[in-house]
Motif scaffolding. Structure first.
Motif, PDB file in Angstrom:
ATOM      1  N   LYS A  97      10.250  55.623  11.522  1.00  0.00           N
ATOM      2  CA  LYS A  97       9.731  55.123  12.787  1.00  0.00           C
ATOM      3  C   LYS A  97      10.512  53.886  13.210  1.00  0.00           C
ATOM      4  CE  LYS A  97       6.381  58.037  13.633  1.00  0.00           C
ATOM      5  NZ  LYS A  97       6.476  58.969  14.787  1.00  0.00           N
ATOM      6  N   GLN A 110      13.272  58.496  21.579  1.00  0.00           N
ATOM      7  CA  GLN A 110      12.206  58.806  20.621  1.00  0.00           C
ATOM      8  C   GLN A 110      11.685  57.538  19.936  1.00  0.00           C
ATOM      9  OE1 GLN A 110      13.256  62.976  18.656  1.00  0.00           O
ATOM     10  NE2 GLN A 110      14.974  61.574  18.501  1.00  0.00           N
ATOM     11  N   SER A 112      11.543  57.253  16.728  1.00  0.00           N
ATOM     12  CA  SER A 112      12.143  57.230  15.398  1.00  0.00           C
ATOM     13  C   SER A 112      13.585  56.729  15.502  1.00  0.00           C
ATOM     14  CB  SER A 112      12.130  58.640  14.778  1.00  0.00           C
ATOM     15  OG  SER A 112      12.794  59.557  15.627  1.00  0.00           O
ATOM     16  N   ASP A 188      14.229  63.470   7.297  1.00  0.00           N
ATOM     17  CA  ASP A 188      13.152  62.865   8.081  1.00  0.00           C
ATOM     18  C   ASP A 188      12.013  62.428   7.175  1.00  0.00           C
ATOM     19  OD1 ASP A 188      11.441  62.130  10.181  1.00  0.00           O
ATOM     20  OD2 ASP A 188      10.565  64.149  10.242  1.00  0.00           O
ATOM     21  N   SER A 190       9.657  60.312   8.808  1.00  0.00           N
ATOM     22  CA  SER A 190       8.873  59.638   9.852  1.00  0.00           C
ATOM     23  C   SER A 190       7.489  60.242  10.055  1.00  0.00           C
ATOM     24  CB  SER A 190       9.629  59.683  11.183  1.00  0.00           C
ATOM     25  OG  SER A 190       9.695  61.007  11.698  1.00  0.00           O
ATOM     26  N   ARG A 191       7.200  61.382   9.381  1.00  0.00           N
ATOM     27  CA  ARG A 191       5.929  62.073   9.630  1.00  0.00           C
ATOM     28  C   ARG A 191       5.043  62.185   8.398  1.00  0.00           C
ATOM     29  NH1 ARG A 191       8.028  67.564  11.747  1.00  0.00           N
ATOM     30  NH2 ARG A 191       9.757  67.019  10.334  1.00  0.00           N
ATOM     31  N   ASP A 222       9.978  74.157  12.516  1.00  0.00           N
ATOM     32  CA  ASP A 222       9.413  72.799  12.476  1.00  0.00           C
ATOM     33  C   ASP A 222       9.386  72.217  13.886  1.00  0.00           C
ATOM     34  OD1 ASP A 222       8.507  70.320  11.775  1.00  0.00           O
ATOM     35  OD2 ASP A 222      10.129  69.858  10.371  1.00  0.00           O
ATOM     36  N   THR A 224       7.583  69.996  15.327  1.00  0.00           N
ATOM     37  CA  THR A 224       7.315  68.568  15.528  1.00  0.00           C
ATOM     38  C   THR A 224       8.450  67.677  15.026  1.00  0.00           C
ATOM     39  OG1 THR A 224       6.178  68.293  13.394  1.00  0.00           O
ATOM     40  CG2 THR A 224       4.846  69.018  15.282  1.00  0.00           C
ATOM     41  N   ALA A 225       9.530  68.270  14.527  1.00  0.00           N
ATOM     42  CA  ALA A 225      10.631  67.470  13.988  1.00  0.00           C
ATOM     43  C   ALA A 225      11.290  66.638  15.082  1.00  0.00           C
ATOM     44  CB  ALA A 225      11.680  68.379  13.351  1.00  0.00           C
ATOM     45  N   PRO A 226      11.637  65.397  14.785  1.00  0.00           N
ATOM     46  CA  PRO A 226      12.380  64.599  15.775  1.00  0.00           C
ATOM     47  C   PRO A 226      13.769  65.185  16.001  1.00  0.00           C
ATOM     48  CG  PRO A 226      12.279  63.454  13.653  1.00  0.00           C
ATOM     49  CD  PRO A 226      11.397  64.655  13.531  1.00  0.00           C
TER      50      PRO A 226
END
Length: 343
Positions: A97, A110, A112, A188, A190-191, A222, A224-226
């Protein structure tokens, strides 16, 4: 071959350019980056403009060895600290984040941000010199650095590749050929769980060994992946049409091309597969490296050489679909996708 690295004065000159909001291409262990001040929205805009890169496609922030990764993010979770200790400096990018004071432009808007610490000595010297210029200002001096090529094209692994892309328009630090040859692994965090967004030199198994959990692998599901660098379906493409196929499907294409009376066709395959086609008059044959690390190191230079080889099409033998080949398969698949979309 002995590599003569830039002098201290040349490093200081490049750091001064970054400090003034200008762009500098610099070597890393993966590929050459097109660098700009990661806390200067105008410099970031210059990167996007030079590459022709979509404004919503994020760039990675490169940090000096003495920099504080925590400055760039809202928090640094335990898994991130473990991975930093294990793989930095090195070819691993972590998505976390983004801290509120970091410009959204570096992340494509974003919440992130991707951060990494390269191991190449020239990159480290440049980043340290730029970091030192920011001491006492409240800023850290990170460098946003996507690959130093036009958007979607083959990434550069030598200084000459960068010059081929931009001519004299971009200041280039020459650090020899990249050792790894493909872009960093992007993970990632960030989640709340580890997810591999782009495979690279640091493997899923190595990540799992450090954090005790296997990362989710990229399979297209995926949602919701950034967004992350180099993850569009079509990317890393040469200018010559390229197809990635099992050898059984390549043979009839080579035969048909011979009968058409055209020019030459490039074939990249294992020598054991190529057989008689390796010596055919209308075939420009390149023996594929036998192991993933060598293939990755040679890949982009090979694609650029084939663009100059006066061939009408590039046919590449499909590689084993195993985890050890995941990174090279990823790059070749995206290169081939650039031409599938045109058909």
């Amino acid at each position: 071959m002995t590599i003569i690295y830039p002098s201290a004065a040349q490093i200081d000159e490049a750091a001064a350019l970054l400090d003034a909001g200008q762009l500098v291409a610099f070597p890393t262990e993966t590929v050459y980056g097109l660098g700009g001040d990661a806390e200067n929205p105008d410099a970031i805009a210059r990167i996007y403009a030079a590459k022709g890169r979509p404004a919503n496609h994020p760039v990675i922030v490169h940090l000096a060895p003495e920099a504080d990764p925590g400055y760039w993010v809202r928090e640094l979770p335990a898994d991130a600290r473990k991975l930093i200790d294990a793989f930095w400096p090195g070819p691993l990018t972590l998505i976390l984040k983004r801290a509120d004071h970091i410009p959204a432009a570096v992340s494509g808007g974003q919440d992130s941000v991707g951060v990494r610490m390269p191991s190449h000595p020239v990159a480290q010297q440049l980043l340290s010199a730029f970091h030192a210029r920011r001491l006492g200002t409240g800023k850290q001096g990170g460098v946003a650095g996507p690959s130093a090529n036009r958007f979607g094209h083959v990434s550069p692994t030598t200084a000459q590749h960068v010059r081929d892309e931009f001519g004299s328009a971009v200041h280039v630090l020459d650090g020899g050929a990249a050792d790894v040859g493909i872009e960093s692994t992007i993970l990632d965090l960030s989640r709340g769980f580890p997810a591999l967004l782009r495979p690279g030199h640091v493997s899923p198994q190595q990540i799992a060994d450090v954090i005790g959990a296997a990362p989710r692998l990229p399979d297209g599901s995926d949602a919701t992946a950034p967004r992350a660098s180099g993850t569009l379906k079509a990317h890393y493409a040469p200018r010559t049409p390229l197809a990635l196929l099992p050898f059984a499907l390549i043979e009839p294409l080579i035969a048909a091309f011979d009968q058409s009376g055209g020019g030459k066709i490039a074939l990249v395959a294992r020598a054991s597969s190529a057989g008689e086609w390796a010596h055919a008059a209308h075939v420009h044959f390149v023996a594929a490296p036998e192991n993933p690390q060598s293939y990755a190191r040679d890949l982009y230079g090979l694609l650029r050489a084939l663009d100059r080889a006066n061939v009408e099409r590039i046919l590449i033998e499909k590689l084993p679909e195993t985890l050890e080949w995941i990174a090279v398969n990823d790059r070749l698949g995206r290169a081939a996708a650039a031409f599938e979309q045109e058909e």
